[in-house]
Enzyme design. Structure first.
Site, PDB file in Angstrom:
ATOM      1  CB  THR A  37      -7.450  -9.765   1.060  1.00 51.70           C
ATOM      2  OG1 THR A  37      -7.898  -9.199   2.298  1.00 51.70           O
ATOM      3  CG2 THR A  37      -6.055  -9.505   0.815  1.00 51.70           C
ATOM      4  CG  ASP A  48      -3.441 -14.184   2.577  1.00 49.58           C
ATOM      5  OD1 ASP A  48      -2.360 -14.460   3.175  1.00 49.58           O
ATOM      6  OD2 ASP A  48      -4.160 -13.345   2.539  1.00 49.58           O
ATOM      7  CE  LYS A  62      -3.961  -2.095   2.256  1.00 43.94           C
ATOM      8  NZ  LYS A  62      -4.487  -2.360   3.376  1.00 43.94           N
ATOM      9  CB  THR A  88     -14.714 -10.699   3.764  1.00 43.60           C
ATOM     10  OG1 THR A  88     -13.506 -10.016   3.521  1.00 43.60           O
ATOM     11  CG2 THR A  88     -15.204 -10.369   5.219  1.00 43.60           C
TER      12      THR A  88
END
Ligand code: R5P
Length: 279
Positions: free
Chosen positions: A217, A209, A183, A214
């Site tokens: 990402t 990951d 980021k 949810t």
């Protein structure tokens, strides 16, 4: 000798087919909801296999009861294989008065088990809370094998720097390049997220990951990769802790979503059973 808890039933058929010996155990509930456990057999060493997906607390209590039953029956050396370890994300105090939940569970398991094997633990350092020997098992081999052909000469990405080791482990098995998203604040109100030091244009990408919850990402990462002109986008994750609707949302956003079967889900296409047998 394996003992299968209720969070491990989905491994049992393959475990037996691949030659694993399974000790019979009776698992049920009393009418008031409490667990009943009875081990039907004897021996000196046993490996209890149970993933602690929802309802997590029941499966944790069951692991303790199985441990107690096995000790009572004379077993001397016990290993727990807990492929998905519940509470692993609660590994620090963020507000005064909170517990370090992962520590509480590890300490409790340590009352009965000599060794603990967890797959892709959210924060492997938390294994220090387990009083015995704690091992974090990498799923890199099974992920790499599953995606090798689809990915071709693509690249492996982690959605953030914290997951870079996971991307590295998979990429090294495949001999591919890897990197991570970062980021970057571009104005007081705007944050840009993009892969660091790697050109994704025209390349197939595998994003890896530890957990999908949810799916936010992965969906965000996939949107960025599409904008940057990536080829096919694959998502390979260890634990599919899917929130309502997440499988559909992620599947629609990428070319393929596949998770391991540490938690049984409709997209748990990558089996860790061969890895369990190697432990
Ligand atoms: C976070 O630290 C984890 O490694 C995962 O990146 C996170 O749990 C994924 O959550 P979600 O699918 O809700 O974006």
């Amino acid at each position: 000798m394996f003992v299968i808890g209720s969070g491990g039933r989905h491994f049992e058929k393959e475990l037996r087919e691949l030659g694993g010996e399974v000790l019979e155990v009776e698992l049920r509930k009393f009418p008031d909801g409490e667990k009943y456990v009875r081990v039907l057999g004897s021996g000196k060493e046993a490996t209890v296999v149970s993933s602690t997906f929802a309802p997590q607390d029941e499966k944790i209590v069951e692991l303790l009861l199985i441990g107690d039953a096995l000790r009572e029956s004379g077993f001397q050396r016990l290993r727990a294989v807990v492929p998905y370890f519940a509470y692993s994300r609660q590994d620090r105090v963020t507000k005064e008065g909170e517990p370090i939940s992962v520590r509480a569970i590890m300490k409790a398991l340590g009352l009965y088990y000599d060794e603990l094997y967890v797959f892709d633990l959210h924060n492997p350092e938390t294994l220090r809370y387990f009083p015995g020997k704690g091992i974090n098992v990498s799923p890199a081999g099974v992920l790499a094998k599953y995606f090798a052909e689809k990915l071709g000469d693509g690249i492996v990405l982690a959605p953030d720097r914290g997951a870079l080791n996971r991307a590295r482990a998979v990429a090294e098995k495949l001999g591919l390049e890897y990197s991570h998203f970062e980021k970057r604040r571009i104005s007081p109100t705007e944050v840009e997220m993009r892969p660091v030091d790697i050109d994704v244009r025209g390349k197939n990408v595998l994003i890896v990951d530890d957990i999908i919850s949810t799916g936010g990402t992965m969906i965000r990462a996939s949107e960025i990769l599409k904008k940057l002109g990536a080829g096919k986008i694959f998502v390979g994750v260890t634990h599919g802790v899917f929130a309502e609707g997440a499988i559909k949302r992620v599947s629609e956003a990428v070319d393929e979503l596949a998770v391991t079967n540490t938690i049984p889900t409709p997209v748990s296409r990558i089996s860790i059973v061969p890895e369990i047998l190697r432990l």
